[in-house]
Design a protein around this motif. Structure first.
Motif, PDB file in Angstrom:
ATOM      1  N   LEU A  83       0.815  -1.205   0.000  1.00 30.72           N
ATOM      2  CA  LEU A  83       0.000   0.000   0.000  1.00 30.72           C
ATOM      3  C   LEU A  83       0.855   1.263   0.000  1.00 30.72           C
ATOM      4  O   LEU A  83       0.461   2.298  -0.557  1.00 30.72           O
ATOM      5  N   GLU A  84       2.034   1.183   0.615  1.00 28.41           N
ATOM      6  CA  GLU A  84       2.944   2.331   0.635  1.00 28.41           C
ATOM      7  C   GLU A  84       3.577   2.570  -0.723  1.00 28.41           C
ATOM      8  O   GLU A  84       3.639   3.706  -1.212  1.00 28.41           O
ATOM      9  N   THR A  85       4.079   1.500  -1.361  1.00 29.26           N
ATOM     10  CA  THR A  85       4.848   1.651  -2.605  1.00 29.26           C
ATOM     11  C   THR A  85       3.976   1.652  -3.854  1.00 29.26           C
ATOM     12  O   THR A  85       4.405   2.117  -4.906  1.00 29.26           O
ATOM     13  N   LYS A  86       2.777   1.116  -3.755  1.00 30.66           N
ATOM     14  CA  LYS A  86       1.813   1.107  -4.865  1.00 30.66           C
ATOM     15  C   LYS A  86       2.437   0.608  -6.176  1.00 30.66           C
ATOM     16  O   LYS A  86       2.581   1.369  -7.136  1.00 30.66           O
ATOM     17  N   PRO A  87       2.801  -0.668  -6.227  1.00 35.23           N
ATOM     18  CA  PRO A  87       3.301  -1.233  -7.485  1.00 35.23           C
ATOM     19  C   PRO A  87       2.174  -1.302  -8.513  1.00 35.23           C
ATOM     20  O   PRO A  87       0.998  -1.110  -8.181  1.00 35.23           O
ATOM     21  N   HIS A  88       2.536  -1.586  -9.746  1.00 37.06           N
ATOM     22  CA  HIS A  88       1.504  -1.760 -10.770  1.00 37.06           C
ATOM     23  C   HIS A  88       0.659  -2.998 -10.482  1.00 37.06           C
ATOM     24  O   HIS A  88      -0.528  -3.026 -10.791  1.00 37.06           O
ATOM     25  N   GLN A  89       1.304  -4.023  -9.894  1.00 36.86           N
ATOM     26  CA  GLN A  89       0.619  -5.281  -9.638  1.00 36.86           C
ATOM     27  C   GLN A  89       1.086  -5.895  -8.331  1.00 36.86           C
ATOM     28  O   GLN A  89       2.269  -5.848  -8.001  1.00 36.86           O
ATOM     29  N   ARG A 120     -10.032  -6.490  -2.640  1.00 41.95           N
ATOM     30  CA  ARG A 120     -10.733  -5.207  -2.562  1.00 41.95           C
ATOM     31  C   ARG A 120      -9.808  -4.127  -1.996  1.00 41.95           C
ATOM     32  O   ARG A 120      -9.764  -2.996  -2.508  1.00 41.95           O
ATOM     33  N   LEU A 121      -9.046  -4.481  -0.965  1.00 43.46           N
ATOM     34  CA  LEU A 121      -8.133  -3.522  -0.343  1.00 43.46           C
ATOM     35  C   LEU A 121      -7.115  -2.992  -1.347  1.00 43.46           C
ATOM     36  O   LEU A 121      -6.901  -1.774  -1.450  1.00 43.46           O
ATOM     37  N   PHE A 122      -6.491  -3.894  -2.102  1.00 44.52           N
ATOM     38  CA  PHE A 122      -5.453  -3.474  -3.046  1.00 44.52           C
ATOM     39  C   PHE A 122      -6.042  -2.752  -4.261  1.00 44.52           C
ATOM     40  O   PHE A 122      -5.472  -1.773  -4.744  1.00 44.52           O
ATOM     41  N   LYS A 123      -7.189  -3.212  -4.734  1.00 44.25           N
ATOM     42  CA  LYS A 123      -7.793  -2.563  -5.894  1.00 44.25           C
ATOM     43  C   LYS A 123      -8.280  -1.161  -5.560  1.00 44.25           C
ATOM     44  O   LYS A 123      -8.224  -0.252  -6.406  1.00 44.25           O
ATOM     45  N   GLN A 124      -8.738  -0.962  -4.331  1.00 45.21           N
ATOM     46  CA  GLN A 124      -9.135   0.385  -3.909  1.00 45.21           C
ATOM     47  C   GLN A 124      -7.952   1.342  -3.922  1.00 45.21           C
ATOM     48  O   GLN A 124      -8.128   2.554  -4.061  1.00 45.21           O
ATOM     49  N   ALA A 125      -6.740   0.796  -3.780  1.00 47.53           N
ATOM     50  CA  ALA A 125      -5.516   1.606  -3.830  1.00 47.53           C
ATOM     51  C   ALA A 125      -5.003   1.763  -5.260  1.00 47.53           C
ATOM     52  O   ALA A 125      -3.933   2.333  -5.476  1.00 47.53           O
ATOM     53  N   GLY A 126      -5.744   1.231  -6.229  1.00 56.12           N
ATOM     54  CA  GLY A 126      -5.363   1.371  -7.635  1.00 56.12           C
ATOM     55  C   GLY A 126      -4.311   0.382  -8.089  1.00 56.12           C
ATOM     56  O   GLY A 126      -3.616   0.627  -9.082  1.00 56.12           O
ATOM     57  N   ILE A 127      -4.185  -0.753  -7.395  1.00 63.84           N
ATOM     58  CA  ILE A 127      -3.162  -1.752  -7.693  1.00 63.84           C
ATOM     59  C   ILE A 127      -3.818  -2.962  -8.359  1.00 63.84           C
ATOM     60  O   ILE A 127      -4.775  -3.525  -7.827  1.00 63.84           O
ATOM     61  N   ARG A 128      -3.303  -3.360  -9.520  1.00 67.50           N
ATOM     62  CA  ARG A 128      -3.807  -4.564 -10.189  1.00 67.50           C
ATOM     63  C   ARG A 128      -3.481  -5.798  -9.342  1.00 67.50           C
ATOM     64  O   ARG A 128      -2.393  -5.891  -8.776  1.00 67.50           O
ATOM     65  N   THR A 129      -4.408  -6.734  -9.266  1.00 66.91           N
ATOM     66  CA  THR A 129      -4.222  -7.907  -8.427  1.00 66.91           C
ATOM     67  C   THR A 129      -4.113  -9.188  -9.253  1.00 66.91           C
ATOM     68  O   THR A 129      -4.732  -9.323 -10.298  1.00 66.91           O
TER      69      THR A 129
END
Length: 240
Positions: A83-89, A120-129
């Motif tokens: 969540l801190e680094t926000k990778p693409h995936q 849901r947590l990661f996608k809300q941060a804009g991160i592809r899962t």
């Protein structure tokens, strides 16, 4: 067009074996992109025996392609890092404590509610899962029900059987990939893919979005050179 993401964990393992900063993991992340890789993969573990959490933070600003962080989302420290680094995936892997390497996919039916929450947590941060799964159609269907963007097919079984019977080895993966495509999931693949078996895998499942390769690629690079090795892997995915 299938992308090649280079897992640089083994570079970190080599560095950690002697202390200091040789080889330089952050420089390697920058260089593999310059040498043609389509992305960089890291898999931090709680004991930091290879990639360290500080490495991930240092690498992120240098990414000009795609950044994929794999790991165990049961670890609060891992969740916070992503969540801190926000990778693409982010690729969710069901690691256990002390595990040498990833050796199985998620039971997406048994752990559906948990995976829904994490995705849901990661996608809300804009991160592809992406979810690490075995080549089992039922597990692919379960993955689709979690809301994930992609699956990553765990290819160790394919690699193990390839030299003995490549048609039998690829069969379950074709079925799993077809099911994923039918359900609208993106498809990644990884684990023990190498110069011997990658081309056949890619030829039979040409719509794979991304392969993540580390151990075999780094081993080959010792003999062949890193830039040359990356290009050799790319040619297996896209023959002339």
């Amino acid at each position: 067009m299938t992308k090649l993401s280079v897992n640089i964990n083994k570079i970190a393992t080599l560095r950690n074996s002697r202390g200091g900063n040789n080889p330089d993991v952050v420089k390697t992340a920058k260089d593999v992109q310059l040498f043609g890789a389509d992305g960089v993969t890291v898999h931090p573990r709680p004991d930091e025996r290879h990639i360290r959490y500080a490495d991930v933070r240092a690498i992120k600003p240098l990414i000009t392609t795609e950044f994929n962080i794999e790991g165990n989302c049961r670890e609060d420290k891992f969740i916070q890092l992503v969540l801190e680094t926000k990778p693409h995936q982010v690729t969710l892997v069901p690691d256990t404590d002390g595990q040498l390497t990833s050796d199985h996919g998620w039971n997406t039916l048994l752990h559906k509610d948990y995976l829904v929450e994490m995705i849901r947590l990661f996608k809300q941060a804009g991160i592809r899962t992406s979810i690490f799964v075995d080549p089992v159609e039922e597990m692919v269907e379960g993955a689709a029900a979690t809301g994930t963007d992609r699956i990553e097919l765990y290819t160790e079984a394919y690699a193990r059987l390839f030299l003995e019977n490549k048609e039998k080895a690829i069969g379950p993966y074709i079925k799993a990939a077809e099911k994923a495509k039918e359900l609208g999931l993106g498809i990644n693949a990884g684990h023990d893919l190498d110069l011997q078996n990658l081309g056949y895998f890619s030829k039979n499942i040409p719509y794979v979005d991304e392969v993540s390769i580390g151990h075999a690629l780094i081993c080959d690079a010792i003999y062949l050179g890193l830039e040359n090795t990356i290009q050799l892997y790319k040619r297996q995915l896209h023959p002339a």
